[in-house]
Design a protein around this motif. Structure first.
Motif, PDB file in Angstrom:
ATOM      1  N   THR A 102       0.751  -1.332   0.061  1.00 33.03           N
ATOM      2  CA  THR A 102       0.155  -0.069   0.065  1.00 33.03           C
ATOM      3  C   THR A 102       0.910   1.211   0.104  1.00 33.03           C
ATOM      4  N   ILE A 152       2.565   4.145  -1.731  1.00 32.25           N
ATOM      5  CA  ILE A 152       2.542   4.808  -3.018  1.00 32.25           C
ATOM      6  C   ILE A 152       4.006   5.352  -3.451  1.00 32.25           C
ATOM      7  N   GLY A 153       4.835   5.248  -2.728  1.00 28.95           N
ATOM      8  CA  GLY A 153       6.084   5.965  -3.045  1.00 28.95           C
ATOM      9  C   GLY A 153       6.169   7.490  -3.321  1.00 28.95           C
ATOM     10  N   CYS A 154       5.518   8.050  -2.507  1.00 31.93           N
ATOM     11  CA  CYS A 154       5.225   9.598  -2.458  1.00 31.93           C
ATOM     12  C   CYS A 154       6.432  10.279  -1.789  1.00 31.93           C
ATOM     13  N   GLY A 207       9.142   4.330  -6.800  1.00 34.37           N
ATOM     14  CA  GLY A 207       9.187   2.899  -6.214  1.00 34.37           C
ATOM     15  C   GLY A 207       8.669   2.553  -4.876  1.00 34.37           C
ATOM     16  N   LYS A 208       8.503   1.385  -4.203  1.00 35.24           N
ATOM     17  CA  LYS A 208       8.136   1.513  -3.033  1.00 35.24           C
ATOM     18  C   LYS A 208       9.115   1.809  -2.016  1.00 35.24           C
ATOM     19  N   GLN A 232      -8.003  -0.340   3.684  1.00 34.30           N
ATOM     20  CA  GLN A 232      -6.728  -0.083   3.189  1.00 34.30           C
ATOM     21  C   GLN A 232      -6.006  -0.753   1.969  1.00 34.30           C
ATOM     22  N   GLY A 241      -4.853   1.718  -0.965  1.00 39.85           N
ATOM     23  CA  GLY A 241      -3.348   1.441  -1.184  1.00 39.85           C
ATOM     24  C   GLY A 241      -3.163   1.309  -2.730  1.00 39.85           C
ATOM     25  N   TYR A 288      -2.151   4.305  -5.196  1.00 39.34           N
ATOM     26  CA  TYR A 288      -0.588   4.075  -6.106  1.00 39.34           C
ATOM     27  C   TYR A 288      -0.866   4.167  -7.596  1.00 39.34           C
ATOM     28  N   LYS A 293      -1.500   8.007  -7.731  1.00 44.91           N
ATOM     29  CA  LYS A 293      -0.222   8.997  -7.613  1.00 44.91           C
ATOM     30  C   LYS A 293       0.675   8.828  -8.791  1.00 44.91           C
TER      31      LYS A 293
END
Ligand SMILES: Nc1nc2c(c(=O)[nH]1)N[C@H]1C(S)=C(S)[C@@H](COP(=O)(O)OP(=O)(O)OC[C@H]3O[C@@H](n4cnc5c(=O)[nH]c(N)nc54)[C@H](O)[C@@H]3O)O[C@H]1N2
Ligand SMILES: Nc1nc2c(c(=O)[nH]1)N[C@H]1C(S)=C(S)[C@@H](COP(=O)(O)OP(=O)(O)OC[C@H]3O[C@@H](n4cnc5c(=O)[nH]c(N)nc54)[C@H](O)[C@@H]3O)O[C@H]1N2
Ligand code: HEM
Ligand code: HEM
Ligand code: SF4
Ligand code: SF4
Ligand code: SF4
Ligand code: SF4
Ligand code: SF4
Ligand SMILES: [Mo]
Lengths: 205, 394, 987
Positions: A86, A88-90, A114-115, B208, B212, B216, B219
């Motif tokens: 979960t 999002i690599g922000c 990426g993660k 969740q 998620g 993702y 984003k």
């Protein structure tokens, strides 16, 4: 309940990077991701000290507070872990973390990170303990095997201690008493020292 | 020594670093709290053999760690003080790959409205205490206001007549640019809002895991839509800048708020002053800020060193400007869709009829009537498979 | 928002409170430093058992490339030893399906207690070996092409035979390796002997050769006297020319612990190193000026009467002469002038060493790698002798060795001047070995070009290039060198790289046997000056295995032997070194002779000599240095029962019977540190500290060796009365034991009949029965090598009393005038060698003005040696990505250089190294420093194109040795790498 913490004894650390490669080896961490790194202060002049730093598994973890997807969680031992599914690599966790712990695999186009990856205290992730899926995403789960983090176990001078906060503090205290100096436990003030990480002691948030 | 004398982790262990003489503390700091409260901690009351009188030597405070260790072995206060201030150490990792590897702990800073704490913590406070709650509130308030306005006033203007005479308001190129931009904006807005506020309104609903994955996706959509938006924004600007230059009557329009409240719309040129405010304030000013800060967050600006501080600043700027932009464009979108009759078709099909033009942009209509502005600017498209919108016979 | 992981599983529940309470309990119960208890995972460490039960993780599986991996599915734990330095850290390798999947620390090891530096912690990468050479290759038209093993061995042996026929066996130079196990090194020396030459060498030449020669000539054995562990007993330590924190990181475990208990740590180095950062006193000296400093210290020792007078009287020869010399020559002003250290600091060092006895001295490459290295190390020995610190626990000359097995390879490996065990090359030695090998002496002699050449030391690895390039009439053998075999040695570790390239091009045959032969390969393949290229040159690369794909023993710096189990089967097409030796010998026609005493084992369907059998042959022959007691069984028992050895003394804490061999380790010291005299049955426990008279010889005690006669110019060389190991029946000094002495003492009849037969006419070193040793030691507490004085004056060396001499390339012409170097030598290790003429020429050419900076070099923790191996390991390579030069901020700003800039390091040979500047106070304004581990860039050019496909290391950089200069030690031919000159400019 054990509360896992790191202590890096800067009177002992010799910047040998053993802890860093131990982590790479044990967790198959890719190039570019450094869950742990070693920093030398006053490099090359008298008073030089080195410190090995990774995620401190903060009590009130800033990373956790800013994560847009609530992907962090804390284990019963106080280890701060996250769920790569979960994430999002922000990158927000890396902006917030005082220690520069969160890492991102090779930078893709347009800021695709990426993660996030960071030190797990060798405690894996949300998948079943010891499963292949857990290993692939987070590396080993040594805690589940009854072992302590690889980095600390292999530290060349035993500068790096990991384990239950009380236990490692005891070991460290013995050393300090013996040598009569170097009692500073680096990073604890920020990571665990006060109710709100990074705030003056006693300050209410 | 009893194990119990070590306070359990997590609990407050605020023993002041015993070895740090008061002089070691930065001016204004209380013992136990380094600048920004970042500190190593002497977790036991173990004091090094400190020659007390050493601290009265002149220049004591300016000593380097090496000098201090000579007069007070084991007193590393000068170094920890440096670390607390974000002093950079040596790391063998290359700067190009890990620009901040040498920094043990972020330097403290006070961002607007925060205390003097580590930059990350300050940023966290800005985001979690100000931007998210107040920004979120602002967006909700804006939406509510529009809703109220709608229910009170209903759509502005009269029913669109399908009058015989069609005036070309937006050329196909203008419309293409606008919609590209608008679509990108909507993507960015939705994804941005989910990123910023999703965990409060969406996560509890969808859970969740789904949240998620969705986030993702959004984003990454945001990351790619951003640059697209940036490009289309430039095109939009160039396309519409001429008709958005201030003209006579704009001031009066503004002062009376377009007559919107009185119900009698004031005359305007092709774009009224309200639109011009959106153009200059929203498209140009906020747009530029949003784009610039967004590109920094995307790490797309060459030559910039992407340190945490850079990212934090970019984020805060981005967040503030995007919220304002959202508020502004909520209004724009409202007017452009349900808020005003005929506006949407103008942008959808490109043409308006005489009545619409006369009602909403009187001066512009005059100009067209007078032939100062052509009614048809693009070459009519006569497609083989059917008549184009703007030449559709009545 | 706080989520808590639901730890439902059983182990998880059992885990934390248990970890917690056990650790707490233990650490509360145990005194400060029994970290081992804590670290042994608080008893949870049934360890790998648990790990294994949970392992289903075949990582980076090479299984498909790995025949042996197929099948089983078993998880095994193999105990091995890190192959990167002489500390000798033990590692548990977890192997699943033949794949090395994990690495666990061995908390039981008394040497490292589970600790590792970066290299050791990254060891498992050897099991991946992604950038290794995978199959034999041959250079064809500038490109490396794959060939079969059979073709490779046939072609190489044909070429060798041709060279032998045309130019004699001495036309080939064999460069062995300190990375080989004891068995492989020993076999290498045997191989070269059977080939018929003494032209063989290994890293020790360019590492500690000066130490070995200097120290052995002072008191007996050329080795570290005590151990890392024993340094916990020291009260003061002076590190001079050692950067242990980076070169022997895990040794710091013991030292930092000692320091917490009050040890005073001093570091004397031109650089403020990571070790210096941990010191109580740091003394910056000018590179190459150790003798002025050490004798400056000695001056104050004498001046204040701090020397140990009784000790000197009883156990030291020649100290009076040294004293005269020192008091006259090394007054504080001269000391300061020569080494730059003010009197107060020198005095403080003297005082600290004297007032905190036992005090120890550690040295390493900072002292050895000079043209006067042999004198420097002896100056250190003399200081320790004056303080009475040798043969004392907590004292000693703690010489930290280099490669993982450089000690072993020095002891029993390919040395040009000696057969294994320092037996020398005299006829008697050959006969000793002919007997051990079961070969006819005359046959052996026939393998050589002549008896004279059989007994003449060969060339050295530091000079092989001159063996190729030097004019034929000037060299002391018939032919120039025409073939070179690099068998586990890097090229960028030898100086004068530009000339090496020329030499490489001139060769007829170049063979590289190495898991990572690529540095040599690229250097050979890159185009040089076409004039130099021998059109007939052949270059072959053979993939050797690492030490993890075979088994064998390895000798750590403290002289302990450890047995490595085989972790995995050979990767790709690689073969173990001893297998290759055997196969090549077979093709060359002496295969049978080589392996006469060994059984064969099957590896991937081929014959490989059994390492245990080779060790047994070493046990049967190396009496002189006590490599005889360490049978494979005893070593293996030690490895399985490491926990039983004490961390401070290395002694077994009690009786522990090894399950597999039934051997009881009671009384043994860990790894049976050599000398472990006599046969394994004698059960000598090994010698933890050398020359220690406070212990019975059967408990590892000893005295100084009687190796230099009984008197010199009328002065007694034997120990004075009363100075003998505890329990020794002869309380006076005495010479070494031989059959005559034995009979005189009336002990002859204590030998058994078979022993008598073997010992007749022999001394303790050549008596193959070990009877002389048994009787002397066990029955009478007498040390077989005699009891003599250590020599402060080594009359057989160029400078009997160590003298300071400036480096050949010096930045100080004023000091060259005062302290000139030696005279040129004509035939020295078969080659003419320049000293004074070159030094004078450099002064005349005013080189010091053109190259005003001292260029020194050394080590980074992450890389090892030439570095091709470690730079191919991504876990290490990431941490050091650029070759750099350390330069003082002042020097840099004078040259407009900023940190991170590209700069050119220019040297007198035409070296023009393009590296990154690291502007730092670590070095003083007159010195710059470079790590020497890089290669793959050559004077600014990337050599990637010349590497064998896929075998280029991850990080490539400019090698300092491309630019280093001429200069060799006057005894051992050590190259002068620590002190040369250069200038640095912006690129
Ligand atoms: N990480 C790592 N560890 C290694 C190795 C490796 O390659 N990498 N190699 C192993 C080997 S083979 C060896 S031999 C050892 C070597 O180990 P060390 O000798 O400890 O290492 P070096 O860095 O070569 O040199 C030590 C110090 O000598 C100093 N020095 C230079 N010139 C002088 C001088 O004239 N006088 C004095 N007093 N000091 C001087 C240098 O500044 C340097 O700090 O390390 C072993 N361990
Ligand atoms: N300028 C400068 N030069 C120096 C030094 C310095 O301080 N400064 N230090 C000197 C010193 S002390 C030393 S010891 C040397 C070290 O230099 P080298 O010993 O030449 O360097 P390494 O890279 O360690 O070389 C060992 C080689 O053996 C290979 N190898 C590893 N294991 C095995 C095996 O089991 N079998 C075979 N066949 N090969 C194997 C490795 O891949 C590697 O290529 O450098 C010397 N050169
Ligand atoms: C060139 C245009 C833009 C770029 C490059 C850009 C880039 C980014 C980036 C990099 C982030 C950080 C999160 C992430 O890594 O995805 C972000 C967040 C965000 N963006 Fe944008 N963006 C752009 C335009 C916009 C626009 C037009 C809006 C809305 C109108 C917007 C709204 C947001 C919001 C609300 C956030 C979340 C902030 C938070 O979580 O606190 N962005 N943007
Ligand atoms: C769903 C989103 C949007 C809708 C439905 C929409 C609708 C409209 C409509 C109907 C018009 C015509 C108004 C008129 O005829 O005067 C218009 C004009 C315009 N729109 Fe949008 N719009 C949207 C988003 C945006 C965005 C994101 C931007 C730029 C950031 C933008 C910039 C403009 C501009 C520049 C004009 C020309 C009028 C002026 O310059 O003021 N629009 N839009
Ligand atoms: S160290 Fe950083 S990543 Fe780790 S818990 Fe604290 S804030 Fe989070
Ligand atoms: S990068 Fe992942 S973990 Fe970090 S804040 Fe963003 S979503 Fe959370
Ligand atoms: S605890 Fe484990 S994951 Fe964390 S740095 Fe250490 S080895 Fe890496
Ligand atoms: S392994 Fe230990 S000594 Fe080495 S860098 Fe890490 S913390 Fe420091
Ligand atoms: S390189 Fe040396 S110190 Fe490091 S782990 Fe290996 S043996 Fe130990
Ligand atoms: Mo070495």
């Amino acid at each position: 309940m054990a509360r896992m913490k790191f202590i890096c004894d800067s009177e002992r650390c010799i910047e040998c990077n053993g802890c860093v490669t131990a982590c790479k080896n044990e967790n198959e961490v890719p190039w570019g991701v450094n869950r742990r790194r070693v920093v030398t202060l006053n490099d090359g002049v008298p008073g030089e000290k080195s410190v090995s730093v990774a995620c401190m598994h903060c009590s009130d973890a800033p990373c956790m507070a800013v994560c847009p997807t609530n992907t962090f969680y804390r284990t019963e031992e106080g280890v701060v872990l996250h769920d790569k599914d979960t994430c999002i690599g922000c990158g927000y966790c890396s902006y917030a973390c005082p220690f520069g712990a969160p890492q991102f695999p090779a930078q893709g186009a347009f800021g695709v990170r990426g993660k996030m990856d960071k030190c797990t205290f060798c405690a894996g992730g949300p998948e079943a303990n010891g499963s292949q899926a857990e290993f692939d995403k987070y590396g080993r789960n040594r805690l589940a095997e009854g072992k302590l983090p690889a980095c600390a176990e292999m530290c060349s001078t035993k500068a790096l201690l990991a384990g239950d906060g009380d236990v490692v503090a005891d070991i460290f205290r013995n050393r300090v008493v013996k040598r009569g100096r170097g009692a500073e436990v680096w990073g604890w003030g920020t990571a665990y020292g006060s109710k709100q990480a990074g705030q003056p002691n006693g300050a209410k948030s | 020594q009893s194990v119990n004398s070590v306070p359990a982790g997590g609990a407050s262990t605020t023993t002041p670093p015993a070895k740090v003489a008061p002089e070691d503390l930065p001016p204004g700091a209380t013992p136990g709290a380094g600048p920004g409260g970042i500190q190593g901690q002497n977790i036991f009351e173990v004091k090094p053999e400190v020659k007390r009188d050493a601290s009265s030597e002149p220049g004591y405070l300016d000593q380097t760690n090496g000098q201090r260790n000579r007069v007070q072995p084991g007193n590393n206060a000068p170094m920890w003080r440096g670390v607390q201030r974000g002093m950079e150490g040596y790391s063998s990792l290359p700067k190009s790959e890990a620009p901040e590897a040498g920094v043990l702990i972020q330097a403290p800073v006070a961002y607007p409205g925060t205390r003097y704490v580590t930059a990350g913590e300050a940023w966290r406070e800005v985001r979690n205490r100000w931007l998210i709650p107040y920004g979120g509130a602002l967006l909700v308030i804006a939406l509510l206001a529009l809703a109220i306005f709608y229910f009170v006033k209903g759509p502005l203007g009269h029913e669109i007549g399908d009058g015989p005479r069609r005036i070309e308001r937006f050329t196909p190129f203008e419309r293409a640019a606008h919609w590209a931009n608008a679509i990108a904006f909507v993507c960015l807005g939705i994804s941005g809002i989910v990123m910023a506020f999703g965990k409060f309104f969406l996560l509890p609903v969808i859970g969740q895991t789904l949240f998620g994955y969705l986030t993702y996706l959004l984003k990454n959509l945001h990351n790619f839509a951003g640059p697209l938006f940036a490009v289309s924004l430039v095109i939009i600007f160039l396309t519409f800048v001429r008709d958005n230059l201030p003209q006579k009557g704009d001031l009066r329009w503004l002062l009376h708020f377009g007559g919107m409240l009185s119900g009698k719309e004031l005359p305007s040129h092709r774009f009224n002053a309200g639109e011009k405010v959106v153009f200059w304030g929203g498209v140009l000013l906020l747009g530029a800020i949003v784009v610039a800060s967004g590109l920094v967050m995307d790490k797309l600006i060459p030559g910039l060193v992407y340190e945490r501080r850079t990212m934090q600043l970019a984020h805060m700027v981005h967040n503030v400007s995007t919220v304002l932009m959202l508020v502004m464009f909520f209004g724009h979108i409202y007017i452009g869709t349900i808020g005003m009759r005929g506006a949407y078709t103008a942008m959808r099909r490109g043409t308006v009829d005489d009545a619409w033009a006369r009602e909403h942009h009187a001066y512009w209509y005059e100009d067209i009537q007078a032939g100062r502005v052509p009614a048809q600017r693009s070459k009519p498209l006569i497609a083989a498979d059917g008549p184009a919108d703007n030449v559709r016979p009545a | 928002m706080l989520l808590t992981k639901k730890t439902g599983s059983t182990q998880a529940q059992a885990r934390s409170p248990l970890v917690h309470s056990l650790q707490r309990g233990l650490s509360a119960a145990l005194p400060t430093m029994d970290r081992r208890g804590f670290l042994r995972r608080s008893g949870l460490g049934v360890g790998v058992g648990i790990a294994a039960s949970q392992l289903a993780l075949v990582k980076k599986a090479r299984a498909k490339d790995n025949d042996a991996a197929v099948g089983a599915g078993r998880v095994e734990v193999k105990r091995t030893v890190c192959s990167h330095c002489s500390v000798g850290c033990a590692v548990d390798a977890v192997v699943e399906n033949g794949v090395w999947v994990r690495q666990e620390p061995v908390f039981d090891s008394p040497i490292n207690l589970g600790a590792h530096c970066a290299k050791g912690a990254a060891l498992r990468e050897h099991g991946h070996g992604e950038f290794r050479l995978r199959y034999p290759m041959k250079l064809v038209d500038g490109k490396y092409q794959r060939i079969s093993w059979d073709q490779a061995l046939s072609e190489i042996s044909t070429r060798l035979q041709d060279l032998r026929k045309a130019s004699g066996p001495d036309s080939v130079f064999w460069i062995g390796s300190s990375k080989h196990s004891n068995e492989q090194s020993y076999l290498m020396r045997k191989f070269v002997s059977l080939w018929g030459s003494n032209n063989c060498d290994h890293q020790a030449r360019i590492c500690h050769s000066t130490t070995v020669a200097g120290v052995a000539n002072t008191w007996g054995y050329g080795a570290m006297t005590n151990s890392y562990n024993d340094m916990q007993n020291s009260k003061a330590a002076l590190y001079i020319g050692s950067n242990a924190a980076e070169a022997h990181p895990v040794s710091m475990l013991h030292i930092l612990h000692a320091r917490e208990n009050g040890l005073k740590l001093m570091v004397c180095d031109p650089r403020f190193t990571r070790t210096a950062a941990k010191a109580d006193q740091y003394i910056r000296i000018r590179s190459g000026s150790d003798i002025p400093f050490l004798f400056g210290v000695l001056y104050h020792v004498f001046n204040n009467g701090w020397e140990d007078k009784k000790y000197i009287n009883d156990r030291v020869y020649g100290m009076d002469k040294v004293r005269e010399d020192v008091m006259a020559k090394w007054t504080p002003d001269k000391v300061e002038e020569a080494c730059g250290v003010p009197e107060a600091q020198v005095l403080q060092v003297a005082q600290t060493l004297a007032m905190n006895r036992p005090s120890t001295i550690v040295w390493c490459m900072g002292q050895t790698q000079h043209s006067i290295g042999n004198a420097m190390v002896r100056a250190t020995c003399i200081l320790q002798l004056a303080l009475g610190n040798i043969g004392v626990s907590g004292g000693g000359a703690n010489i930290f060795r280099g490669h993982d097995n450089v000690q072993g390879a020095t002891d029993v490996g390919p040395n040009p001047d000696s057969l294994p065990g320092y037996y020398g090359l005299a006829e008697g030695s050959w006969k000793h070995y002919a007997k051990v090998w079961g070969l006819d002496y005359d046959w052996l002699k026939g393998r050589y070009a002549s008896k004279a050449l059989m007994e003449k030391p060969g060339m050295t690895v530091s000079r092989w290039i001159d063996g190729v390039l030097e004019r034929n009439e000037l060299i002391d053998q018939d032919s120039n060198l025409r073939g070179v075999i690099y068998w586990g040695h890097a090229p960028n570790s030898q100086t004068r790289g530009l000339e090496m390239k020329r030499a490489m091009d001139k060769l007829d045959l170049l063979v590289v046997v190495d898991p990572y032969p690529s540095a040599t390969a690229a250097m050979a393949a890159m185009p040089g000056d076409p004039k130099d290229l021998n059109q007939n040159r052949a270059v072959y690369l053979l993939p050797a295995t690492t030490q993890f794909e075979t088994s064998g023993s390895v000798t750590a710096s403290n002289r302990s032997l450890q047995w490595r189990q085989k972790v995995i089967e050979p990767l790709w097409e690689s073969r173990s070194d001893h297998m290759i030796m055997y196969q090549l010998a077979d093709k060359l026609g002496f295969g049978k002779e080589l392996v006469k005493n060994y059984k064969m084992q099957q590896v991937k369907g081929m014959d490989e000599p059994l390492p245990e059998d080779i060790l047994r042959e070493i046990n049967k022959s190396n009496w002189s240095i006590g490599y005889t007691g360490q049978s494979p069984e005893r070593l293996k028992a030690h490895m399985r029962n490491m926990a039983a050895f004490d961390v401070k003394t290395l002694k077994a804490k009690g009786s522990v019977i090894d399950k597999e061999t039934g051997y009881d380790i009671a009384g043994d010291y860990f790894g049976l540190p050599w000398p472990c005299y006599g046969t394994p049955e004698l059960k000598h426990p090994g010698s933890p500290n050398l020359y220690d008279t406070s212990k019975h010889v059967m408990q590892g005690g000893g005295c100084f060796r009687a190796n230099f006669g009984v008197e010199k110019d009328g002065v007694n060389l034997l120990a004075e009365d009363g100075s003998a190991p505890v329990g020794c029946e002869i309380q006076t000094g005495y010479p070494e034991i031989d059959h005559v002495f034995m009979k005189k003492l009336g002990w002859w009849d204590e030998l058994t009949d078979t022993e008598k037969a073997a010992a007749e006419g022999k001394n303790w070193k050549t008596d193959l029965s070990g009877g002389l040793i048994r009787v002397a030691m066990k029955n009478h507490g007498v040390h077989p090598f005699g009891n003599a004085k250590a020599r402060a004056v080594v009359w057989n060396f160029p400078d009997p009393i160590p003298q300071h001499r400036e480096a050949i390339y010096s930045t100080r012409p004023d000091l060259v005038a005062k302290y000139p170097t030696h005279d040129d030598k004509k035939a020295f290790w078969r080659l003419p060698t320049l000293y004074k003429s070159l030094q004078q020429k450099n002064v005349d050419d005013k080189l010091a003005q053109k190259f005003p900076l001292i260029l020194s070099s050394g080590r980074l923790t992450e890389y090892e040696g030439g570095g091709e191996e470690t730079r191919s390991n991504p876990w290490l390579a990431e941490l050091q990505q650029e070759s750099f030069v350390e330069i003082n901020p002042q020097t840099a700003s004078n040259r407009g250089i900023k940190n991170g800039d590209r700069v050119l390091v220019k040297t007198p040979t035409g070296g023009n190294l393009n590296v990154q500047a690291l502007v730092t106070d670590r070095v003083g304004p007159d010195t710059v420093w470079m790590p020497f581990h890089f290669s793959g860039r050559w004077q600014g050019q990337d050599l990637l194109a010349y590497y064998p496909n896929g075998a280029a290391p991850i990080v490539r950089g400019e090698a300092v040795n491309t630019g280093t200069t001429y200069g060799y030690d006057s005894v051992t031919m050590m190259q002068e790498t620590k002190t040369t000159i250069c200038d640095v400019q912006r690129a």
